[in-house]
Design a protein around this motif. Sequence first.
Motif, PDB file in Angstrom:
ATOM      1  N   HIS A   1       0.774  -1.137  -0.491  1.00  0.00           N
ATOM      2  CA  HIS A   1      -0.161  -0.508   0.246  1.00  0.00           C
ATOM      3  C   HIS A   1       0.824   1.216  -0.460  1.00  0.00           C
ATOM      4  CE1 HIS A   1      -3.743   1.923   0.570  1.00  0.00           C
ATOM      5  NE2 HIS A   1      -3.435   3.173   0.686  1.00  0.00           N
ATOM      6  N   SER A   2       1.038   1.478   0.525  1.00  0.00           N
ATOM      7  CA  SER A   2       2.983   2.369   0.687  1.00  0.00           C
ATOM      8  C   SER A   2       3.670   2.634  -0.343  1.00  0.00           C
ATOM      9  CB  SER A   2       3.607   2.192   2.055  1.00  0.00           C
ATOM     10  OG  SER A   2       4.317   1.207   2.746  1.00  0.00           O
ATOM     11  N   ARG A   3       4.697   1.622  -0.525  1.00  0.00           N
ATOM     12  CA  ARG A   3       5.642   1.528  -1.734  1.00  0.00           C
ATOM     13  C   ARG A   3       5.031   1.188  -2.648  1.00  0.00           C
ATOM     14  NH1 ARG A   3       8.006  -3.661  -1.821  1.00  0.00           N
ATOM     15  NH2 ARG A   3       9.512  -2.960  -3.709  1.00  0.00           N
ATOM     16  N   GLY A   4       3.780   1.228  -2.632  1.00  0.00           N
ATOM     17  CA  GLY A   4       3.695   1.203  -4.549  1.00  0.00           C
ATOM     18  C   GLY A   4       3.487  -0.743  -4.989  1.00  0.00           C
ATOM     19  N   ILE A   5       1.904  -0.672  -6.116  1.00  0.00           N
ATOM     20  CA  ILE A   5       1.614  -1.484  -6.780  1.00  0.00           C
ATOM     21  C   ILE A   5       2.427  -1.622  -8.421  1.00  0.00           C
ATOM     22  CG2 ILE A   5       0.270  -2.393  -5.356  1.00  0.00           C
ATOM     23  CD1 ILE A   5      -2.055  -1.713  -7.283  1.00  0.00           C
TER      24      ILE A   5
ATOM     25  N   GLN B   1      -4.856   4.117  -4.042  1.00  0.00           N
ATOM     26  CA  GLN B   1      -3.410   3.434  -3.445  1.00  0.00           C
ATOM     27  C   GLN B   1      -2.113   4.148  -5.229  1.00  0.00           C
ATOM     28  OE1 GLN B   1      -2.190  -0.020  -2.966  1.00  0.00           O
ATOM     29  NE2 GLN B   1      -0.941   1.307  -3.772  1.00  0.00           N
ATOM     30  N   PRO B   2      -0.979   4.393  -4.614  1.00  0.00           N
ATOM     31  CA  PRO B   2       0.013   4.253  -5.338  1.00  0.00           C
ATOM     32  C   PRO B   2       0.493   2.877  -5.945  1.00  0.00           C
ATOM     33  CG  PRO B   2       0.818   5.162  -3.642  1.00  0.00           C
ATOM     34  CD  PRO B   2      -0.443   4.032  -2.824  1.00  0.00           C
ATOM     35  N   VAL B   3       1.024   3.682  -7.193  1.00  0.00           N
ATOM     36  CA  VAL B   3       1.324   2.520  -8.264  1.00  0.00           C
ATOM     37  C   VAL B   3       2.312   2.647  -9.115  1.00  0.00           C
ATOM     38  CG1 VAL B   3       1.063   1.692 -11.413  1.00  0.00           C
ATOM     39  CG2 VAL B   3      -1.073   2.348  -9.696  1.00  0.00           C
ATOM     40  N   ARG B   4       3.812   1.981  -8.246  1.00  0.00           N
ATOM     41  CA  ARG B   4       4.853   2.343  -8.892  1.00  0.00           C
ATOM     42  C   ARG B   4       5.410   2.028  -9.524  1.00  0.00           C
ATOM     43  NH1 ARG B   4       8.409  -2.453  -6.954  1.00  0.00           N
ATOM     44  NH2 ARG B   4       6.656  -3.493  -5.713  1.00  0.00           N
ATOM     45  N   ALA B   5       4.360   1.108 -10.829  1.00  0.00           N
ATOM     46  CA  ALA B   5       5.497   0.719 -11.985  1.00  0.00           C
ATOM     47  C   ALA B   5       4.201   0.039 -13.190  1.00  0.00           C
ATOM     48  CB  ALA B   5       6.054  -0.326 -11.962  1.00  0.00           C
TER      49      ALA B   5
ATOM     50  N   ASP C   1       3.832  11.262 -14.263  1.00  0.00           N
ATOM     51  CA  ASP C   1       5.317  11.429 -13.563  1.00  0.00           C
ATOM     52  C   ASP C   1       4.824  10.471 -12.066  1.00  0.00           C
ATOM     53  OD1 ASP C   1       6.683  13.198 -14.514  1.00  0.00           O
ATOM     54  OD2 ASP C   1       4.929  14.644 -14.042  1.00  0.00           O
ATOM     55  N   GLU C   2       3.406  10.397 -12.048  1.00  0.00           N
ATOM     56  CA  GLU C   2       2.975   9.836 -10.678  1.00  0.00           C
ATOM     57  C   GLU C   2       1.592   9.571 -11.446  1.00  0.00           C
ATOM     58  OE1 GLU C   2       1.915  12.410  -7.497  1.00  0.00           O
ATOM     59  OE2 GLU C   2       3.171  13.785  -8.580  1.00  0.00           O
ATOM     60  N   VAL C   3       1.392   7.625 -10.944  1.00  0.00           N
ATOM     61  CA  VAL C   3      -0.208   7.206 -10.934  1.00  0.00           C
ATOM     62  C   VAL C   3      -0.667   6.161  -9.792  1.00  0.00           C
ATOM     63  CG1 VAL C   3      -1.089   5.361 -12.117  1.00  0.00           C
ATOM     64  CG2 VAL C   3       0.274   6.293 -13.707  1.00  0.00           C
ATOM     65  N   PHE C   4      -1.912   6.706  -9.110  1.00  0.00           N
ATOM     66  CA  PHE C   4      -2.422   6.247  -8.234  1.00  0.00           C
ATOM     67  C   PHE C   4      -3.904   5.016  -8.489  1.00  0.00           C
ATOM     68  CE2 PHE C   4      -3.530  10.010  -7.938  1.00  0.00           C
ATOM     69  CZ  PHE C   4      -4.878  10.948  -7.871  1.00  0.00           C
TER      70      PHE C   4
ATOM     71  N   VAL D   1       1.594  15.062  -5.794  1.00  0.00           N
ATOM     72  CA  VAL D   1       0.290  15.053  -5.962  1.00  0.00           C
ATOM     73  C   VAL D   1      -0.350  13.920  -5.142  1.00  0.00           C
ATOM     74  CG1 VAL D   1      -1.119  14.968  -7.187  1.00  0.00           C
ATOM     75  CG2 VAL D   1       1.038  16.572  -7.976  1.00  0.00           C
ATOM     76  N   THR D   2      -0.170  12.536  -5.359  1.00  0.00           N
ATOM     77  CA  THR D   2      -0.371  11.479  -4.746  1.00  0.00           C
ATOM     78  C   THR D   2      -0.286  11.748  -3.194  1.00  0.00           C
ATOM     79  OG1 THR D   2       0.546   9.889  -6.357  1.00  0.00           O
ATOM     80  CG2 THR D   2      -0.809   8.907  -4.673  1.00  0.00           C
ATOM     81  N   THR D   3       0.492  11.954  -2.704  1.00  0.00           N
ATOM     82  CA  THR D   3       1.172  11.717  -0.995  1.00  0.00           C
ATOM     83  C   THR D   3      -0.084  12.407  -0.335  1.00  0.00           C
ATOM     84  OG1 THR D   3       3.425  11.504  -1.765  1.00  0.00           O
ATOM     85  CG2 THR D   3       2.764  12.256   0.798  1.00  0.00           C
ATOM     86  N   MET D   4      -0.468  13.855  -0.937  1.00  0.00           N
ATOM     87  CA  MET D   4      -1.402  14.716  -0.721  1.00  0.00           C
ATOM     88  C   MET D   4      -2.427  14.875  -0.809  1.00  0.00           C
ATOM     89  SD  MET D   4      -1.443  18.888  -2.135  1.00  0.00           S
ATOM     90  CE  MET D   4      -0.387  18.256  -3.517  1.00  0.00           C
ATOM     91  N   LEU D   5      -3.050  13.965  -1.806  1.00  0.00           N
ATOM     92  CA  LEU D   5      -4.815  12.741  -2.118  1.00  0.00           C
ATOM     93  C   LEU D   5      -4.488  12.656  -1.305  1.00  0.00           C
ATOM     94  CD1 LEU D   5      -5.087  13.873  -5.934  1.00  0.00           C
ATOM     95  CD2 LEU D   5      -6.420  14.641  -4.173  1.00  0.00           C
TER      96      LEU D   5
END
Length: 301
Positions: free
Chosen positions: A135-139, A261-265, A249-252, A276-280
């Motif tokens: 959840h925190s590292r991104g999926i 839920q952040p997406v890392r790849a 740059d960011e995907v969630f 932006v992801t962190t703020m939302l």
Amino acid sequence: MISVPFDDRDGVIWLDGAFVPWRDARLHVLSHGLHYGGGIFEGIRVYDGRPFKPVEHFQRFHDSARELNFRIPFSAAELDGAMRETLRQQGIADGYVRPVAWRGSEQISVSGAGTSVHVAIAAWEWPHVFAGDAHSRGIRLHTSRWRRPSPATAPVQAKAASLYNICTLARDEAEAAGCDDALLLDFRGYLAEATGANLFLVIDGALHTPTADTFLNGITRQTVLSLAKDLGISAHERHIQPGELRRADEVFLTGTAYEVQPVRAADGHSFEIGSVTTMLSKAYTDLTRSGQGHGGPRRPG
Ligand SMILES: Cc1ncc(COP(=O)(O)O)c(C=O)c1O
């Protein structure tokens, strides 16, 4: 990861207006809903004993049934009361509620005419969709060969059990490819959503999310768009080509169960978990724990 099977737990489930022991909440093998997909469901998250956005979820529960040509024989107020009593009896403060409705076993025929409608509500503790620190590292996402159908082919705005068959195929395919979830395109080839959550891209500081014309306009999606407005983040709902992922740059993802839920790849392309992801994500966490948007009593019991 398989935990204790869902038919072998302690507690109670609300079924057709009364509480039954958890293990006795069964349906007949010749139920229409099982054979022909006549079933709908909801997922509601509970924070500190308070269901989040219950009015919106029970409204969608009724709307989904209508899309499938059946009627839920309980009002939203009755369902809300049943949910709160389920939470009280189960002693759940942080968890998940699953209302479900299906056509009964009066006939085995594609026709749904004359079938009864059954309704159940179950609740359990459930911290996160993805295990560990995902959840925190991104999926990681894998674009599926399966696509969201056209609104001319399926009731795409209904939370219909039958539509999740596409999601199961896509999710299994993604997991076999070593990813956490699938990214689905729609029937035209535009980016659509994940298997249980909506998609957001951050490009040059602005939000871009696919127009919800072939999939659920998620309650979390709408909440996040409104939070973005409050925070002065510009947002664009539009048709997005899959190639645009490379510009992000960011995907969630957003969903009742996924939260933000952040997406890392995705398909080997990496994204940062940026501001932006962190703020939302923080704004959503604050809102869900604030008591706003919950309606009804503060705590079960
Ligand atoms: C396929 C699908 N898309 C999107 C969503 C997000 O909807 P919501 O934010 O209302 O939970 C869900 C979850 O309900 C879902 O199952």
